[in-house]
Design a protein around this motif. Sequence first.
Motif, PDB file in Angstrom:
ATOM      1  N   ASP A  58     -27.054 -27.617 -23.257  1.00 26.60           N
ATOM      2  CA  ASP A  58     -26.543 -28.580 -24.240  1.00 26.60           C
ATOM      3  C   ASP A  58     -26.060 -27.925 -25.523  1.00 26.60           C
ATOM      4  OD1 ASP A  58     -26.972 -30.852 -22.636  1.00 26.60           O
ATOM      5  OD2 ASP A  58     -29.092 -30.915 -23.210  1.00 26.60           O
ATOM      6  N   LEU A  59     -25.761 -26.631 -25.482  1.00 23.54           N
ATOM      7  CA  LEU A  59     -25.246 -25.908 -26.642  1.00 23.54           C
ATOM      8  C   LEU A  59     -23.850 -25.389 -26.328  1.00 23.54           C
ATOM      9  CD1 LEU A  59     -28.423 -23.784 -27.496  1.00 23.54           C
ATOM     10  CD2 LEU A  59     -27.633 -25.829 -28.710  1.00 23.54           C
ATOM     11  N   ALA A  60     -22.935 -25.498 -27.288  1.00 19.14           N
ATOM     12  CA  ALA A  60     -21.574 -24.996 -27.097  1.00 19.14           C
ATOM     13  C   ALA A  60     -21.588 -23.487 -26.904  1.00 19.14           C
ATOM     14  CB  ALA A  60     -20.712 -25.371 -28.296  1.00 19.14           C
ATOM     15  N   ALA A  61     -20.692 -23.011 -26.041  1.00 15.17           N
ATOM     16  CA  ALA A  61     -20.635 -21.580 -25.721  1.00 15.17           C
ATOM     17  C   ALA A  61     -19.240 -21.021 -25.968  1.00 15.17           C
ATOM     18  CB  ALA A  61     -21.048 -21.347 -24.272  1.00 15.17           C
ATOM     19  N   THR A  62     -19.191 -19.798 -26.463  1.00 17.89           N
ATOM     20  CA  THR A  62     -17.951 -19.065 -26.683  1.00 17.89           C
ATOM     21  C   THR A  62     -18.004 -17.776 -25.871  1.00 17.89           C
ATOM     22  OG1 THR A  62     -17.718 -19.887 -28.956  1.00 17.89           O
ATOM     23  CG2 THR A  62     -16.501 -17.897 -28.393  1.00 17.89           C
ATOM     24  N   THR A  63     -16.898 -17.430 -25.214  1.00 22.41           N
ATOM     25  CA  THR A  63     -16.839 -16.191 -24.430  1.00 22.41           C
ATOM     26  C   THR A  63     -16.138 -15.105 -25.235  1.00 22.41           C
ATOM     27  OG1 THR A  63     -16.771 -17.405 -22.333  1.00 22.41           O
ATOM     28  CG2 THR A  63     -16.021 -15.113 -22.301  1.00 22.41           C
ATOM     29  N   ILE A  64     -16.787 -13.944 -25.341  1.00 20.80           N
ATOM     30  CA  ILE A  64     -16.230 -12.785 -26.036  1.00 20.80           C
ATOM     31  C   ILE A  64     -16.120 -11.638 -25.044  1.00 20.80           C
ATOM     32  CG2 ILE A  64     -16.534 -11.124 -27.900  1.00 20.80           C
ATOM     33  CD1 ILE A  64     -18.250 -13.186 -29.351  1.00 20.80           C
ATOM     34  N   VAL A  65     -14.915 -11.116 -24.867  1.00 20.72           N
ATOM     35  CA  VAL A  65     -14.684  -9.982 -23.972  1.00 20.72           C
ATOM     36  C   VAL A  65     -14.431  -8.732 -24.805  1.00 20.72           C
ATOM     37  CG1 VAL A  65     -13.126  -8.970 -22.256  1.00 20.72           C
ATOM     38  CG2 VAL A  65     -13.783 -11.376 -22.086  1.00 20.72           C
ATOM     39  N   ILE A  66     -15.176  -7.672 -24.512  1.00 23.02           N
ATOM     40  CA  ILE A  66     -14.938  -6.374 -25.133  1.00 23.02           C
ATOM     41  C   ILE A  66     -14.150  -5.540 -24.133  1.00 23.02           C
ATOM     42  CG2 ILE A  66     -15.949  -4.392 -26.300  1.00 23.02           C
ATOM     43  CD1 ILE A  66     -16.646  -7.131 -27.561  1.00 23.02           C
ATOM     44  N   ALA A  67     -12.854  -5.371 -24.398  1.00 26.36           N
ATOM     45  CA  ALA A  67     -11.986  -4.587 -23.516  1.00 26.36           C
ATOM     46  C   ALA A  67     -12.144  -3.116 -23.894  1.00 26.36           C
ATOM     47  CB  ALA A  67     -10.544  -5.042 -23.661  1.00 26.36           C
ATOM     48  N   ASP A  68     -12.799  -2.361 -23.034  1.00 21.39           N
ATOM     49  CA  ASP A  68     -13.231  -1.001 -23.350  1.00 21.39           C
ATOM     50  C   ASP A  68     -12.183   0.034 -22.938  1.00 21.39           C
ATOM     51  OD1 ASP A  68     -15.183   0.928 -24.223  1.00 21.39           O
ATOM     52  OD2 ASP A  68     -15.674   1.298 -22.119  1.00 21.39           O
ATOM     53  N   GLY A  69     -11.121   0.164 -23.736  1.00 19.27           N
ATOM     54  CA  GLY A  69     -10.088   1.144 -23.447  1.00 19.27           C
ATOM     55  C   GLY A  69      -9.296   0.831 -22.193  1.00 19.27           C
ATOM     56  N   CYS A  70      -9.034  -0.435 -21.940  1.00 13.14           N
ATOM     57  CA  CYS A  70      -8.336  -0.849 -20.719  1.00 13.14           C
ATOM     58  C   CYS A  70      -6.877  -0.381 -20.718  1.00 13.14           C
ATOM     59  CB  CYS A  70      -8.368  -2.369 -20.582  1.00 13.14           C
ATOM     60  SG  CYS A  70     -10.038  -3.039 -20.418  1.00 13.14           S
ATOM     61  N   LYS A  71      -6.417   0.066 -19.548  1.00 16.94           N
ATOM     62  CA  LYS A  71      -5.045   0.537 -19.392  1.00 16.94           C
ATOM     63  C   LYS A  71      -4.208  -0.406 -18.535  1.00 16.94           C
ATOM     64  CE  LYS A  71      -6.203   4.263 -21.618  1.00 16.94           C
ATOM     65  NZ  LYS A  71      -5.831   4.403 -23.049  1.00 16.94           N
ATOM     66  N   ASP A  72      -4.804  -1.514 -18.095  1.00 15.12           N
ATOM     67  CA  ASP A  72      -4.082  -2.464 -17.245  1.00 15.12           C
ATOM     68  C   ASP A  72      -3.878  -3.774 -18.002  1.00 15.12           C
ATOM     69  OD1 ASP A  72      -6.628  -3.448 -17.305  1.00 15.12           O
ATOM     70  OD2 ASP A  72      -6.929  -3.487 -15.137  1.00 15.12           O
ATOM     71  N   GLY A  73      -3.825  -4.887 -17.291  1.00 13.66           N
ATOM     72  CA  GLY A  73      -3.570  -6.177 -17.918  1.00 13.66           C
ATOM     73  C   GLY A  73      -4.819  -6.963 -18.249  1.00 13.66           C
ATOM     74  N   THR A  74      -5.959  -6.299 -18.364  1.00 13.83           N
ATOM     75  CA  THR A  74      -7.223  -6.991 -18.634  1.00 13.83           C
ATOM     76  C   THR A  74      -7.172  -7.806 -19.914  1.00 13.83           C
ATOM     77  OG1 THR A  74      -8.549  -5.325 -17.459  1.00 13.83           O
ATOM     78  CG2 THR A  74      -9.692  -6.655 -19.099  1.00 13.83           C
ATOM     79  N   VAL A  75      -6.662  -7.231 -20.989  1.00 13.26           N
ATOM     80  CA  VAL A  75      -6.655  -7.900 -22.293  1.00 13.26           C
ATOM     81  C   VAL A  75      -5.844  -9.188 -22.243  1.00 13.26           C
ATOM     82  CG1 VAL A  75      -5.897  -7.710 -24.694  1.00 13.26           C
ATOM     83  CG2 VAL A  75      -7.075  -5.798 -23.611  1.00 13.26           C
ATOM     84  N   ALA A  76      -4.629  -9.108 -21.743  1.00 16.79           N
ATOM     85  CA  ALA A  76      -3.760 -10.287 -21.673  1.00 16.79           C
ATOM     86  C   ALA A  76      -4.361 -11.354 -20.762  1.00 16.79           C
ATOM     87  CB  ALA A  76      -2.374  -9.883 -21.181  1.00 16.79           C
ATOM     88  N   GLU A  77      -4.935 -10.939 -19.625  1.00 18.70           N
ATOM     89  CA  GLU A  77      -5.513 -11.884 -18.676  1.00 18.70           C
ATOM     90  C   GLU A  77      -6.717 -12.597 -19.274  1.00 18.70           C
ATOM     91  OE1 GLU A  77      -7.619 -11.666 -14.287  1.00 18.70           O
ATOM     92  OE2 GLU A  77      -5.913 -10.352 -14.691  1.00 18.70           O
ATOM     93  N   ALA A  78      -7.544 -11.851 -20.004  1.00 16.39           N
ATOM     94  CA  ALA A  78      -8.725 -12.449 -20.625  1.00 16.39           C
ATOM     95  C   ALA A  78      -8.341 -13.451 -21.704  1.00 16.39           C
ATOM     96  CB  ALA A  78      -9.614 -11.353 -21.213  1.00 16.39           C
ATOM     97  N   ARG A  79      -7.349 -13.103 -22.508  1.00 16.06           N
ATOM     98  CA  ARG A  79      -6.892 -14.027 -23.549  1.00 16.06           C
ATOM     99  C   ARG A  79      -6.293 -15.289 -22.936  1.00 16.06           C
ATOM    100  NH1 ARG A  79      -4.299  -9.251 -27.279  1.00 16.06           N
ATOM    101  NH2 ARG A  79      -6.160  -8.884 -28.583  1.00 16.06           N
ATOM    102  N   GLU A  80      -5.503 -15.119 -21.899  1.00 16.35           N
ATOM    103  CA  GLU A  80      -4.889 -16.267 -21.245  1.00 16.35           C
ATOM    104  C   GLU A  80      -5.939 -17.190 -20.631  1.00 16.35           C
ATOM    105  OE1 GLU A  80      -1.578 -17.262 -17.742  1.00 16.35           O
ATOM    106  OE2 GLU A  80      -1.934 -15.189 -18.380  1.00 16.35           O
TER     107      GLU A  80
END
Length: 310
Positions: A58-80
């Motif tokens: 019953d508590l609101a949740a926020t997702t935080i991704v730490i992109a650790d030196g990613c060289k692929d599309g991880t960052v864009a995919e996580a934001r999307e």
Amino acid sequence: MIYSNPADEAVDDAALAAFDAAYPETHQLSPVAIVIAAYNEEGAIGPVIKALPDKVCDLAATTIVIADGCKDGTVAEAREAGAMVCDVPVNRGQGAALRLGYRLAREGGAAYIVTTDADGQYNPAEIETILAPVVSGEADFVTGSRQLGSQETKDAIRRAGSWFFAFTLSALTGQKISDTTFGMRAMRAEVTGAVRLEQPQYQSSELLIGVITHGYKVSEVPATIHKRRVGESKKGQNPLYSLHIPGVNNFFYGLRFARVIYGTWWRERQRVKSSAGSRGSSSVPGAEPTAASASASTEAGDLPRSAKST
């Protein structure tokens, strides 16, 4: 936060500044922060984020991704997919990424932190079960356990290693632990600021030993780990070199893991003894601090960023 390497502190500070600029609302995070460390998880990270709950206990949740030196599309995919993303340009290892994620959540005002992996091996429906004892006050730190629950892996070496290290950690700390490396965990946010975290890759056991040694209430609940369905495991791989031989990786992973367990246990025992001695004659020599005293030891560097500016 305690740093053993000034370079790590500089990287974290730069990443924090960029994150603050991208998300000005980080001083008002939801009560629950779901933290994910990700390294080149394109194709896996999106579905993982979309499956995570918006509310837990019953508590609101926020997702935080730490992109650790990613060289692929991880960052864009996580934001999307809807996550807040901290894009770190240097690949330092899962431990360093989680440490940064804990700091972001803690300083952003989250009361509770939940961790899960970016590869889809954990069941998001089990987050509620893992967090519930922390929210109710029954525990300060809860970890899932594949030994109490279920696992799909058939790797006999890893199964044997998991049992051996659980036995070793239990013997060292005096608390029964059946799974030392399960990635889905829940904790009070301030717990992460009261223990020393310096391992770049094996932070899961470092954190677990730290919270036990410092007197926090720790418990386990049955949980599930599935086979990875996208990409390959990074376990046993060192970002400093590119050796990708499964059997060899298992050997070196176990060797380094053993060093971390024994080294962390010894280090934290000495810290507890030193802390007990510094409190004066009113304390019993060698006695471990309570959860309240451990929380009170959180350094000024762990204050919310909004508080630092006042």
